[in-house]
Design a protein around this motif. Structure first.
Motif, PDB file in Angstrom:
ATOM      1  N   ASN A   7       8.264 -19.133  36.224  1.00 10.44           N
ATOM      2  CA  ASN A   7       9.368 -19.618  35.150  1.00 10.44           C
ATOM      3  C   ASN A   7       8.126 -20.406  34.195  1.00 10.44           C
ATOM      4  N   TYR A   8       7.282 -21.250  34.916  1.00 15.85           N
ATOM      5  CA  TYR A   8       6.798 -21.686  33.844  1.00 15.85           C
ATOM      6  C   TYR A   8       5.425 -21.574  33.582  1.00 15.85           C
ATOM      7  N   MET A   9       4.913 -20.133  33.768  1.00 11.91           N
ATOM      8  CA  MET A   9       4.096 -19.690  32.993  1.00 11.91           C
ATOM      9  C   MET A   9       4.739 -18.238  32.536  1.00 11.91           C
ATOM     10  N   ALA A  68       2.336 -19.004  26.479  1.00  8.62           N
ATOM     11  CA  ALA A  68       2.440 -19.483  24.619  1.00  8.62           C
ATOM     12  C   ALA A  68       1.841 -19.608  23.893  1.00  8.62           C
ATOM     13  N   GLY A  69       0.712 -21.072  24.427  1.00  8.96           N
ATOM     14  CA  GLY A  69      -0.277 -21.821  24.077  1.00  8.96           C
ATOM     15  C   GLY A  69      -1.060 -21.232  24.166  1.00  8.96           C
ATOM     16  N   VAL A  70      -1.513 -20.369  25.260  1.00  7.07           N
ATOM     17  CA  VAL A  70      -2.965 -19.364  25.288  1.00  7.07           C
ATOM     18  C   VAL A  70      -2.632 -17.949  24.421  1.00  7.07           C
ATOM     19  N   GLY A 124       4.949 -26.410  42.046  1.00  2.00           N
ATOM     20  CA  GLY A 124       5.133 -25.140  41.578  1.00  2.00           C
ATOM     21  C   GLY A 124       5.331 -25.461  39.920  1.00  2.00           C
ATOM     22  N   ILE A 125       5.279 -26.753  39.490  1.00  5.69           N
ATOM     23  CA  ILE A 125       5.425 -27.327  37.803  1.00  5.69           C
ATOM     24  C   ILE A 125       3.679 -27.386  37.850  1.00  5.69           C
ATOM     25  N   ASP A 126       3.307 -28.167  38.819  1.00  4.97           N
ATOM     26  CA  ASP A 126       2.111 -27.445  38.368  1.00  4.97           C
ATOM     27  C   ASP A 126       0.957 -26.813  38.335  1.00  4.97           C
ATOM     28  N   CYS A 127       1.501 -25.852  39.485  1.00  4.45           N
ATOM     29  CA  CYS A 127       0.969 -24.534  39.936  1.00  4.45           C
ATOM     30  C   CYS A 127       1.065 -23.512  39.017  1.00  4.45           C
ATOM     31  N   GLY A 128       1.899 -23.750  38.285  1.00  6.12           N
ATOM     32  CA  GLY A 128       2.498 -22.411  36.936  1.00  6.12           C
ATOM     33  C   GLY A 128       1.717 -23.121  36.260  1.00  6.12           C
ATOM     34  N   ALA A 186      -0.257 -19.712  34.157  1.00  8.10           N
ATOM     35  CA  ALA A 186      -0.205 -20.249  32.659  1.00  8.10           C
ATOM     36  C   ALA A 186      -1.268 -20.197  31.826  1.00  8.10           C
ATOM     37  N   MET A 187      -1.824 -21.509  32.462  1.00  2.00           N
ATOM     38  CA  MET A 187      -3.452 -21.743  31.285  1.00  2.00           C
ATOM     39  C   MET A 187      -4.919 -20.808  31.760  1.00  2.00           C
TER      40      MET A 187
END
Length: 498
Positions: free
Chosen positions: A28-30, A35-37, A160-164, A168-169
């Motif tokens: 979900n975080y991905m 969008a930033g990338v 998972g917040i930091d990993c996601g 994503a980045m």
């Protein structure tokens, strides 16, 4: 001599459920932060794969896209808790992730005819679905985690917040530079979410007793631990009935408002980097997409590692009695706010000739800020265990208005993404917000149960009010009797004089 508790297999179903929650946050975080990338690749094809369409969006339009997710996200926080109570975490999280994943497929097809407005609309809808997620995650952890494993399993799931964000980045940047270009960011993100949904429906269960894969020993271990911890609360509920929410007391509580303010300040600074880091690296530091992807991801890798470091040291300090919970929370939160504030100001004065130092400072910023979870995020439980869910919903809704505002502010200030002076203003504002937020927390924050947490708080308040009212009426009655006696005495004296 006490017998050893049979906890079941070393890696049991509770660990599998925790891993599924971890992966739910990652996918979900991905979808949330790719969008930033993606926007950098969609507006500057030369930085990634030039064989795909490029769109001429100005900085304000980019900011609307980055902000739009949170327009929907803040609207469904309480709905997620309500659906969890009605449908259970398994179905609600499936709906949340599947809806977000299917919507992630749409930008490559819709942006060509609908422009940035269509992308905004898709992200608003994604935010509505993802807003259902976190209330379910916390409820699922409460049902599956034995008391003595709650911190450990809860920390693993929330990592998972930091990993996601890291995925994503990093992965998004690599995909954008590959043969499938920026559309591949959306396809991969959607595919990962749909795969998770399949495994979740096969392996997920709302409670240990509903799981078909759990062993008897592990089931007994989890249920015994959770039931014993709930025994005292159950007795309170039995004596007082369902605990009513003391809304007036909550909304007039200074520590509660201090927590809201502090969490909003933290989210302001953190979301500025989450959404704007790829644009800053591409515009000011002049990194190509592959290097941008790697260096954009490094700060979140540092944050992921530091989350476990903070947890390790906090547990040692608390269990050995070196520091109180108040000292631990305020010390760690100060570190997590003041150091990133200095690092942000430092980053704002660097340019493309100082890429390495810029990356180091950004890693320091995001990594050290990971302590805010222990420092202030879980302060809701300190203030009121009985109403922690309500407080979390309010605080989370307020804090997630910040990612709406920060991209819009960047859109107003940054007219040229390669202008370092304009980015300087953005980062200095975020640094000031960090400092002010922590000062408020140090002065007004509290780490003890508030009086309004008591199950019988409203009952006692009502009894006190009735007592005061009765006392007031008694005083009035006594005054009336004294007046009557005085009048009779005056009448007697007048008759005697006659």
């Amino acid at each position: 001599m006490s017998s050893e508790i049979n906890t079941g297999p070393v890696i049991g179903q509770r660990h599998l459920q925790t891993f599924l929650l971890f992966m739910a946050i990652v996918v979900n975080y991905m979808a949330k932060f790719n969008a930033g990338v993606a926007i950098v690749a969609m507006t500057n094809a030369e930085s990634s794969n030039p064989n795909f369409p490029e769109y001429d969006w100005n900085e304000m339009e980019r900011s609307y896209i980055l902000s739009s997710f949170f327009w929907g996200y803040i609207c469904t926080q309480f709905l997620g808790g309500w659906l969890n109570r009605r449908l259970g975490a398994r179905i609600t999280m499936f709906i949340s992730t599947l809806g977000s994943s299917l919507l992630a497929l749409l930008p490559p097809w819709c942006v060509s005819w609908g422009g940035w407005q269509a992308y905004c609309g898709i992200r608003v809808a994604m935010g509505l679905f993802q807003g259902l997620l976190f209330p379910c995650i916390h409820a699922h952890l409460a049902n599956w985690c034995p008391v003595n494993e709650r911190n450990r399993l809860g920390a693993l799931a929330n990592s998972g917040i930091d990993c996601g964000t890291l995925v994503a980045m990093f992965v998004s940047g690599l995909i954008a530079s590959s043969s499938i270009g920026w559309p591949g960011i959306f396809y991969v993100s959607s595919g990962m979410g749909i795969c998770w949904c399949i495994f979740w429906m096969l392996l997920g269960a709302d409670t240990p007793r509903q799981s078909k894969l759990i062993g008897e020993a592990e089931l007994n271990y989890i249920e015994t631990s959770i039931n014993s911890s709930r025994k005292e609360n159950a007795e309170k509920l039995k004596a007082t009935g369902r605990i009513p929410v003391p809304w007036k007391a909550i909304w007039t509580s200074i520590p509660f408002w201090a927590l809201i303010f502090t969490r909003c300040c933290q989210t302001w600074g953190y979301s500025t980097l989450q959404t704007e880091l790829p644009a800053y690296m591409n515009g000011v530091l002049q990194m190509d997409m592959k290097k941008n992807a790697l260096f954009s991801a490094l700060p979140y890798f540092a944050s992921w590692i530091m989350a476990f470091v903070y947890l390790f040291f906090a547990d040692i300090l608390l269990t050995r009695g070196v520091m109180t919970i108040t000292a631990i929370r305020k010390s760690i939160n100060s570190l997590a706010f003041f150091v990133p504030a200095v690092a942000l100001i430092g980053v704002s004065f660097l340019d493309s000739d100082q890429k390495t130092l810029s990356v180091v400072l950004m890693c320091t910023n995001v990594g050290i800020n990971a302590g805010s979870t222990i420092g202030s995020t879980i302060n809701t439980i300190d203030l009121s265990p009985n109403h922690a869910g309500i407080i979390m919903g309010i605080v989370n809704t307020a804090a997630n208005t910040m990612p709406i505002l920060t991209p819009l502010l960047v859109g107003v200030i940054v007219k040229d993404v390669s202008d370092r002076l304009q980015w300087q203003i953005v980062f200095i504002i975020s640094a000031v917000v960090f400092v002010v937020g922590n000062i408020v927390y140090l002065v007004f924050g509290q780490m003890v149960n508030q009086p309004w947490d008591a199950p019988d708080f409203l009952t006692k308040q009502q009894d006190s009010h009735l007592q005061e009212e009765g006392y007031s009426k008694a005083l009035e009655a006594n005054q009336f009797l004294e007046d009557e006696k005085r009048k009779e005495s005056e009448a007697t004296n007048e008759n005697t004089n006659l």
